[in-house]
Design a protein around this motif. Structure first.
Motif, PDB file in Angstrom:
ATOM      1  N   PRO A 167       0.908  -1.076   0.141  1.00 51.51           N
ATOM      2  CA  PRO A 167      -0.046   0.020  -0.022  1.00 51.51           C
ATOM      3  C   PRO A 167       0.865   1.291   0.024  1.00 51.51           C
ATOM      4  O   PRO A 167       1.810   1.607   0.813  1.00 51.51           O
ATOM      5  CB  PRO A 167      -0.830  -0.022   1.242  1.00 51.51           C
ATOM      6  N   ASP A 168       0.652   2.229  -0.903  1.00 54.46           N
ATOM      7  CA  ASP A 168       1.315   3.446  -0.996  1.00 54.46           C
ATOM      8  C   ASP A 168       1.127   4.293   0.234  1.00 54.46           C
ATOM      9  O   ASP A 168       1.948   5.283   0.774  1.00 54.46           O
ATOM     10  CB  ASP A 168       0.587   4.257  -2.208  1.00 54.46           C
ATOM     11  N   THR A 169       0.028   3.964   1.215  1.00 53.85           N
ATOM     12  CA  THR A 169      -0.276   4.964   2.329  1.00 53.85           C
ATOM     13  C   THR A 169       0.795   4.481   3.481  1.00 53.85           C
ATOM     14  O   THR A 169       1.097   5.394   4.214  1.00 53.85           O
ATOM     15  CB  THR A 169      -1.787   4.506   2.750  1.00 53.85           C
ATOM     16  N   LEU A 170       1.479   3.432   3.239  1.00 49.99           N
ATOM     17  CA  LEU A 170       2.309   3.210   4.430  1.00 49.99           C
ATOM     18  C   LEU A 170       3.674   3.876   4.108  1.00 49.99           C
ATOM     19  O   LEU A 170       4.086   4.344   5.023  1.00 49.99           O
ATOM     20  CB  LEU A 170       2.786   1.559   4.195  1.00 49.99           C
ATOM     21  N   TYR A 171       4.027   4.033   2.636  1.00 46.90           N
ATOM     22  CA  TYR A 171       5.241   4.964   2.278  1.00 46.90           C
ATOM     23  C   TYR A 171       5.014   6.617   2.546  1.00 46.90           C
ATOM     24  O   TYR A 171       5.631   6.923   3.210  1.00 46.90           O
ATOM     25  CB  TYR A 171       5.387   4.667   0.615  1.00 46.90           C
ATOM     26  N   GLU A 172       3.661   6.889   2.379  1.00 45.22           N
ATOM     27  CA  GLU A 172       3.323   8.323   2.791  1.00 45.22           C
ATOM     28  C   GLU A 172       3.489   8.496   4.126  1.00 45.22           C
ATOM     29  O   GLU A 172       3.821   9.485   4.787  1.00 45.22           O
ATOM     30  CB  GLU A 172       1.821   8.600   2.358  1.00 45.22           C
ATOM     31  N   ALA A 173       2.928   7.598   4.931  1.00 46.12           N
ATOM     32  CA  ALA A 173       3.179   7.664   6.510  1.00 46.12           C
ATOM     33  C   ALA A 173       4.612   7.662   6.781  1.00 46.12           C
ATOM     34  O   ALA A 173       4.971   8.642   7.852  1.00 46.12           O
ATOM     35  CB  ALA A 173       2.298   6.597   7.220  1.00 46.12           C
ATOM     36  N   ALA A 174       5.395   6.940   6.222  1.00 45.90           N
ATOM     37  CA  ALA A 174       6.808   6.717   6.587  1.00 45.90           C
ATOM     38  C   ALA A 174       7.658   8.263   6.207  1.00 45.90           C
ATOM     39  O   ALA A 174       8.515   8.621   7.092  1.00 45.90           O
ATOM     40  CB  ALA A 174       7.530   5.716   6.081  1.00 45.90           C
TER      41      ALA A 174
END
Length: 282
Positions: A167-174
Motif C-alpha cells: 500500500p502506498d499509504t504506508l510509504y506516505e506515512a513513513a
C-alpha cells in the motif's frame, strides 16, 4: 475436476509410484526387472560420484539461489520506477529470461572461448591473461551461476507483483515521519515482500536441485572438467541413459524427491520466523 485429477494420476502419481517400484529392481529398460530390494539405495550412499554430485549441487544451490533472489529483487525495483519508459525497460530486462537454457549455454560457450570470446577480451583490457573458464574446475560452476542470472526476469516479475501490492499509504506515512528511502525499504518493503521471497526461495531451490541443461551442454555431457559440473541430475541422467541402469537412476530420483520434500519443509518451518502476512505489522 475429473480432467485435472486424471492428469495428476497419469502424469504425477503413476510416475512417482512406478519410479519407486523400479528403484527396487535392477532394470536396464531392455529386459525384465530383477528384484534387488534396497540394494540401489545402499549403492547410492556409498557411490563416490553421488557424493561429488550432491556436493556440486549444494554448492550451486547455496550460491545461485541467494544471488538470484538479490538480482531479481534489484530488477524488480528498477521495473517499479515511475518513469515514462518503464514499460520498455521492463521488456528489456525480461527478454533474456525468454532465451532457452540450451541456447544460452551455446551462447556462453562462445562468450567464454579462451581465444576469441568477449569475456577474455574484456579481461585482457585489465592485463589479465586468457583463461579457459570452462576448463578450470574452480571457475566453471561460477560461469553456470552467472548464466543463471540471465533468467532472473521471471522471478523479477513475481517480485514486481509483490511490490505493486504494498500500500502506498504506508510509504506516505513513513515519509511524514521522516523515513528515508533505505528506512522505507528496510521497514516496509522488505517485510511485506517476505511471502514473495518465500515463494521465490522455494522455486529457486527446486530449480537449483534440478540443474542439468547448462552442465550437460557446457561439459558435452561428461560433467567435466574433473567432475566439477557433475550435478545430481546429470549423474542421474547418465545412469539412466548412458549406463542403462534405470533401477539405480530411479533410486537416485526417489532420493532427490525425498530431499526436496525435506528442504521444502525446513524452509516452511524457518519461514515462520521471518515471513510477515500482516500489512499492519509491516
Amino acid at each position: 475436476m475429473s480432467p485435472w485429477l486424471l492428469g495428476v494420476i497419469i502424469f504425477v502419481l503413476y510416475p512417482l509410484i512406478y519410479s519407486f517400484v523400479i528403484s527396487l529392481t535392477e532394470y536396464s529398460g531392455m529386459n525384465a526387472p530383477t528384484w534387488v530390494g534396497m540394494q540401489n539405495y545402499v549403492s547410492a550412499f556409498v557411490d563416490p560420484l553421488v557424493h561429488i554430485a550432491v556436493g556440486n549441487t549444494i554448492y550451486y544451490m547455496l550460491i545461485a539461489v541467494p544471488v538470484g533472489l538479490f538480482v531479481a529483487l534489484v530488477l524488480a525495483l528498477a521495473m517499479n520506477q515511475n518513469v515514462r519508459e518503464v514499460a520498455l525497460y521492463r521488456t528489456i530486462l525480461y527478454i533474456p529470461s525468454l532465451i532457452p537454457a540450451f541456447a544460452m549455454s551455446f551462447i556462453f560457450i562462445v562468450f567464454v572461448n579462451p581465444q576469441f570470446g568477449i569475456v577474455n577480451r574484456f579481461l585482457g583490457l585489465f592485463g589479465m591473461p586468457d583463461t579457459n573458464l570452462l576448463g578450470d574446475p574452480s571457475l566453471v560452476k561460477i560461469v553456470i551461476i552467472v548464466m543463471a542470472q540471465l533468467g532472473a526476469g521471471n522471478t523479477a516479475l513475481i517480485f514486481l507483483a509483490g511490490l505493486r501490492n504494498v500500500p502506498d499509504t504506508l510509504y506516505e506515512a513513513a515519509r511524514v515521519d521522516g523515513a528515508g528511502r533505505m528506512r522505507q525499504f528496510r521497514s516496509i518493503t522488505l517485510p511485506l515482500l517476505t511471502p514473495t521471497i518465500l515463494f521465490n526461495l522455494i522455486t529457486g531451490i527446486s530449480g537449483a536441485m534440478q540443474i542439468f541443461t547448462e552442465a550437460f551442454i557446457l561439459s558435452s555431457g561428461g560433467g567435466g572438467p574433473d567432475n566439477s559440473t557433475m550435478f545430481y541430475m546429470l549423474y542421474l541422467y547418465r545412469n539412466a541413459f548412458a549406463y542403462g541402469q534405470l533401477g539405480y537412476a530411479s533410486a537416485l530420483a526417489v532420493l532427490l524427491f525425498l530431499f526436496g520434500i525435506f528442504l521444502a519443509g525446513l524452509v516452511y518451518w524457518l519461514s515462520r520466523r521471518f515471513v510477515n502476512y500482516d500489512v499492519s505489522a509491516g
